[in-house]
Write an enzyme that holds these catalytic residues in place. Structure first.
Site, mmCIF file in Angstrom:
data_model
loop_
_atom_site.group_PDB
_atom_site.id
_atom_site.type_symbol
_atom_site.label_atom_id
_atom_site.label_comp_id
_atom_site.label_asym_id
_atom_site.label_seq_id
_atom_site.Cartn_x
_atom_site.Cartn_y
_atom_site.Cartn_z
ATOM 1 N N TRP A 103 -41.437 38.511 -21.354
ATOM 2 C CA TRP A 103 -42.585 39.420 -21.215
ATOM 3 C C TRP A 103 -43.894 38.706 -21.492
ATOM 4 O O TRP A 103 -44.889 38.928 -20.792
ATOM 5 C CB TRP A 103 -42.416 40.670 -22.081
ATOM 6 C CG TRP A 103 -41.374 41.578 -21.507
ATOM 7 C CD1 TRP A 103 -40.176 41.921 -22.071
ATOM 8 C CD2 TRP A 103 -41.396 42.220 -20.217
ATOM 9 N NE1 TRP A 103 -39.466 42.728 -21.224
ATOM 10 C CE2 TRP A 103 -40.181 42.940 -20.081
ATOM 11 C CE3 TRP A 103 -42.317 42.254 -19.171
ATOM 12 C CZ2 TRP A 103 -39.879 43.690 -18.936
ATOM 13 C CZ3 TRP A 103 -42.015 42.996 -18.030
ATOM 14 C CH2 TRP A 103 -40.812 43.706 -17.921
ATOM 15 N N ASP A 173 -48.645 43.402 -27.088
ATOM 16 C CA ASP A 173 -47.764 44.196 -26.226
ATOM 17 C C ASP A 173 -46.639 44.747 -27.099
ATOM 18 O O ASP A 173 -45.634 44.084 -27.342
ATOM 19 C CB ASP A 173 -47.202 43.324 -25.101
ATOM 20 C CG ASP A 173 -46.198 44.077 -24.228
ATOM 21 O OD1 ASP A 173 -45.923 45.262 -24.504
ATOM 22 O OD2 ASP A 173 -45.686 43.454 -23.271
ATOM 23 N N LYS A 197 -39.774 53.094 -23.820
ATOM 24 C CA LYS A 197 -38.884 52.543 -24.832
ATOM 25 C C LYS A 197 -38.882 53.450 -26.069
ATOM 26 O O LYS A 197 -37.879 54.064 -26.379
ATOM 27 C CB LYS A 197 -39.294 51.122 -25.228
ATOM 28 C CG LYS A 197 -38.843 50.018 -24.265
ATOM 29 C CD LYS A 197 -39.592 49.981 -22.962
ATOM 30 C CE LYS A 197 -39.081 48.946 -21.988
ATOM 31 N NZ LYS A 197 -40.000 47.859 -21.761
#
Ligand SMILES: *Cc1c(COP(=O)(O)O)cnc(C)c1O
Length: 361
Positions: A103, A173, A197
């Protein structure tokens, strides 16, 4: 009553059953108004009330200081990879990024389209199994901000600490770790998290941004991507993802009802400890991550022989445990154990792992 199974999906992920029941009860007729939330004008008093309550509950949970805006946007965390430099990185400017896995690499690749990216530290030297200590970081004096990924959802690598970056805005993030435990938001310039999530359903990304970082978007930045426009319009410059926002609000209330983020931390601490302990004690399962840098939310593990992967997954499904297959880039297994995954799910998984090892170990 349908039977709800244990869902270890990395995202879109499990939602608390109590929240789904509440949404179900509200679905046809929200609070006697004769229509569902999905059918309301986002400008109506009813919907604005829902939206404001959700923001307030999130502010309460994270003790978000008043000089931060909370934005409810679309485009997922992936759009933030562009939106952040478009707002915070001046033309020709430089930003520091920390590379800890898939990511963060995506964030770096996208930011490089908008300016100079200095990769100030990389976990590559540890095969992405450990986080480089802050003393090794090569931060630049002229960076507009420092970006990192506190929890790498795919690799299962998580910071147990908040980097110190002086007066530079720290950008994080937090897609797969936000709300898993208390967080000192004042240490950050900007925090963002895709909802699917630990916040709610997909279609929503939450951005928490300090006031002084607004208003500097490049002239080429699309209006829809300018944080200051979103802030000025209460995240309703255009039609927001109303149902996802509402459902996220129900999750915030559910977390409050569980005892807030201190309670989530206690439960999550216990869940992750049980699973790592089972992995480390076994002769069949391994997790390669440096113990101090292990994720609480996403726990990848391998079986000693990958020919056992298929029977392991089949047996898990037979026992009502879904989505344990690891990310295609990593292989093996991954158990995502977000807030909405009950401790009973972890207990069931640990018991099954022991049973499977007895048969195949
Ligand atoms: C899931 C995830 C993303 C991507 O989120 P989208 O909402 O699908 O764009 C980005 N970063 C991290 C850390 C993630 O876990």
């Amino acid at each position: 009553m349908s039977e709800r199974l244990f869902n270890f999906c990395a995202g879109p992920a499990a939602l608390p059953e109590a929240v789904l029941q509440k949404a179900q009860a509200d679905l046809l007729d929200w609070h006697g108004e004769g229509l569902s939330v999905m059918e309301m004008s986002h400008r109506s008093d009813e919907y604005v009330g829902i939206a404001e309550q959700a923001e307030q509950d999130l502010r309460d949970l994270l003790s978000i200081p008043s000089n931060y805006q909370v934005l409810f946007l679309q485009g997922g965390a992936s759009q933030q990879f562009a939106q952040i430099p478009l707002n915070l990185l001046p033309e020709g400017g430089k930003a520091d990024y920390i590379d800890t896995g898939i990511w963060s690499a995506k964030a770096i690749e996208e930011a490089a389209r908008y300016g100079h990216v200095n990769v100030a530290a990389s976990a590559r030297e540890f095969d992405y199994f450990a986080i480089p200590g802050q003393n090794e970081w090569q931060l630049s004096d002229d960076a507009a901000y420092v970006h990192y990924t506190p929890n790498e959802t795919i690799g299962g690598l998580e910071f147990g600490w908040i980097p110190q970056v002086g007066d530079k805005p720290l950008v994080a993030d937090m897609s797969s770790t936000i709300l898993s435990r208390p967080l000192d938001v004042s240490k950050f310039g900007l925090v963002y998290a895709g909802a699917q999530k630990n916040i709610g359903p997909s279609g929503l990304v939450v951005v928490i941004v300090r006031d002084d970082l607004l208003g500097n978007a490049r002239s080429s930045c699309p209006t829809m991507l300018d944080y200051s426009v979103a802030a000025k319009h209460g995240s309703m410059y255009n039609t927001p993802p109303t149902f996802a926002w509402y459902l996220s609000g129900l999750i915030f209330q559910w977390i409050k009802g569980q005892g807030g983020l201190e309670a989530m931390e206690r439960i999550n601490q216990s869940k992750q400890r049980k699973l790592y302990t089972a992995i480390d004690a076994s002769g069949l399962y391994t997790n390669p991550i440096n113990p101090a840098d292990r994720s609480w939310m996403n726990i990848p593990f391998r079986l000693a022989d990958d020919r056992l992967d298929k029977p392991f997954l089949a047996g898990a499904e037979e026992r009502g445990m879904l989505n344990l297959k690891g990310h295609r880039s990593v292989g093996g297994m991954r158990a995502s154990i977000y807030n909405a995954v009950p401790e009973a799910a972890v207990d069931a998984l640990v018991a099954y792992m022991a049973e499977f090892e007895k048969q195949h170990g």
